[in-house]
Design a protein around this motif. Sequence first.
Motif, PDB file in Angstrom:
ATOM      1  N   ILE A 224      47.547  51.413  42.444  1.00 50.31           N
ATOM      2  CA  ILE A 224      46.428  50.935  41.633  1.00 50.31           C
ATOM      3  C   ILE A 224      46.749  49.535  41.123  1.00 50.31           C
ATOM      4  CG2 ILE A 224      45.048  51.306  39.559  1.00 50.31           C
ATOM      5  CD1 ILE A 224      45.720  54.297  39.789  1.00 50.31           C
ATOM      6  N   VAL A 225      45.860  48.599  41.403  1.00 52.14           N
ATOM      7  CA  VAL A 225      46.006  47.235  40.888  1.00 52.14           C
ATOM      8  C   VAL A 225      44.747  46.904  40.098  1.00 52.14           C
ATOM      9  CG1 VAL A 225      46.225  44.787  41.449  1.00 52.14           C
ATOM     10  CG2 VAL A 225      47.493  46.492  42.779  1.00 52.14           C
ATOM     11  N   SER A 226      44.937  46.561  38.829  1.00 52.38           N
ATOM     12  CA  SER A 226      43.812  46.218  37.964  1.00 52.38           C
ATOM     13  C   SER A 226      43.977  44.799  37.454  1.00 52.38           C
ATOM     14  CB  SER A 226      43.736  47.196  36.781  1.00 52.38           C
ATOM     15  OG  SER A 226      42.661  46.872  35.928  1.00 52.38           O
ATOM     16  N   LEU A 227      42.893  44.043  37.477  1.00 54.41           N
ATOM     17  CA  LEU A 227      42.961  42.649  37.048  1.00 54.41           C
ATOM     18  C   LEU A 227      43.433  42.529  35.603  1.00 54.41           C
ATOM     19  CD1 LEU A 227      41.342  42.335  39.689  1.00 54.41           C
ATOM     20  CD2 LEU A 227      39.937  40.619  38.534  1.00 54.41           C
ATOM     21  N   ASP A 228      43.138  43.536  34.769  1.00 50.11           N
ATOM     22  CA  ASP A 228      43.510  43.460  33.355  1.00 50.11           C
ATOM     23  C   ASP A 228      44.876  44.072  33.063  1.00 50.11           C
ATOM     24  OD1 ASP A 228      42.865  46.128  33.718  1.00 50.11           O
ATOM     25  OD2 ASP A 228      41.799  46.339  31.811  1.00 50.11           O
ATOM     26  N   LEU A 229      45.608  44.476  34.104  1.00 50.22           N
ATOM     27  CA  LEU A 229      46.936  45.070  33.928  1.00 50.22           C
ATOM     28  C   LEU A 229      47.936  44.287  34.779  1.00 50.22           C
ATOM     29  CD1 LEU A 229      48.681  47.280  32.709  1.00 50.22           C
ATOM     30  CD2 LEU A 229      48.004  48.793  34.583  1.00 50.22           C
ATOM     31  N   HIS A 230      48.568  43.298  34.165  1.00 51.73           N
ATOM     32  CA  HIS A 230      49.392  42.347  34.914  1.00 51.73           C
ATOM     33  C   HIS A 230      50.600  42.992  35.587  1.00 51.73           C
ATOM     34  CE1 HIS A 230      47.159  38.757  33.718  1.00 51.73           C
ATOM     35  NE2 HIS A 230      47.051  39.289  32.512  1.00 51.73           N
ATOM     36  N   THR A 231      51.144  44.047  34.994  1.00 59.03           N
ATOM     37  CA  THR A 231      52.294  44.698  35.626  1.00 59.03           C
ATOM     38  C   THR A 231      51.924  45.340  36.956  1.00 59.03           C
ATOM     39  OG1 THR A 231      51.845  46.679  34.287  1.00 59.03           O
ATOM     40  CG2 THR A 231      53.522  45.145  33.468  1.00 59.03           C
ATOM     41  N   SER A 232      50.645  45.627  37.160  1.00 59.85           N
ATOM     42  CA  SER A 232      50.213  46.242  38.419  1.00 59.85           C
ATOM     43  C   SER A 232      50.135  45.232  39.556  1.00 59.85           C
ATOM     44  CB  SER A 232      48.848  46.918  38.243  1.00 59.85           C
ATOM     45  OG  SER A 232      47.810  45.959  38.048  1.00 59.85           O
ATOM     46  N   HIS A 233      50.119  43.943  39.217  1.00 60.05           N
ATOM     47  CA  HIS A 233      49.951  42.912  40.236  1.00 60.05           C
ATOM     48  C   HIS A 233      51.151  42.821  41.178  1.00 60.05           C
ATOM     49  CE1 HIS A 233      47.033  40.646  37.305  1.00 60.05           C
ATOM     50  NE2 HIS A 233      46.677  41.890  37.542  1.00 60.05           N
ATOM     51  N   THR A 234      52.286  43.374  40.755  1.00 63.17           N
ATOM     52  CA  THR A 234      53.488  43.320  41.603  1.00 63.17           C
ATOM     53  C   THR A 234      53.307  44.099  42.898  1.00 63.17           C
ATOM     54  OG1 THR A 234      54.433  45.220  40.416  1.00 63.17           O
ATOM     55  CG2 THR A 234      55.034  43.017  39.635  1.00 63.17           C
TER      56      THR A 234
END
Length: 208
Positions: A95-105
Amino acid sequence: MFIRGYLRASTQGQDANRARAALSEFAIAHGHKVATFYVENVSGAKLEREELNRLIDDSHEGDVLLIEQVDRLSRLQADDWDDLKARIKDKGINIVSLDLHTSHTALTKSDATDDFTKGMIKAINGMLLDMLAVVARKDYEDRRSRQAQGINTAKAKGVYKGRKRDEGLHERIRMALEGGQSLRKTATVVGCALSTVQRVQKEMKAAV
């Protein structure tokens, strides 16, 4: 890795495609491209959603479920959120969410960080994802509570007229039923409750 964008709005009157450009631009900025979008107008408080289910079914291990905000994925109760997370985890979807920066990895190369760092980021990301899901649910419940309070106040003053009838929705339901769709299929396609379809069908029979 396939990136699958999920776009959701709660009602038929809202534009579920509103964040499409933002998701596409985000993916491009990270060196990727959104392979396909899954779009639907349905409450995030419902666990069973046709397009979300299709996204999960279509996905393979390592694919990305891309959303604008966590509340686009979930306004679910805790048990339902746990069920949805389990389904996503079983398929190996990130799951990658624009508002959750740790998910961008999840969009970076797997060898970009060591195993310890990746493990820490994954744990922190999971915790923050759960926290945002809880916040989204609370926001949903607070809005429902305020709505109920407003209705009770209006009733006490004798000015409550009930929810305004959605003529556009009713027309789409009538067209689907006249086209031979079943009640459940109509509810799924149109994006409304089965009880609404049954009510429209009853009106159609009464008008014959």
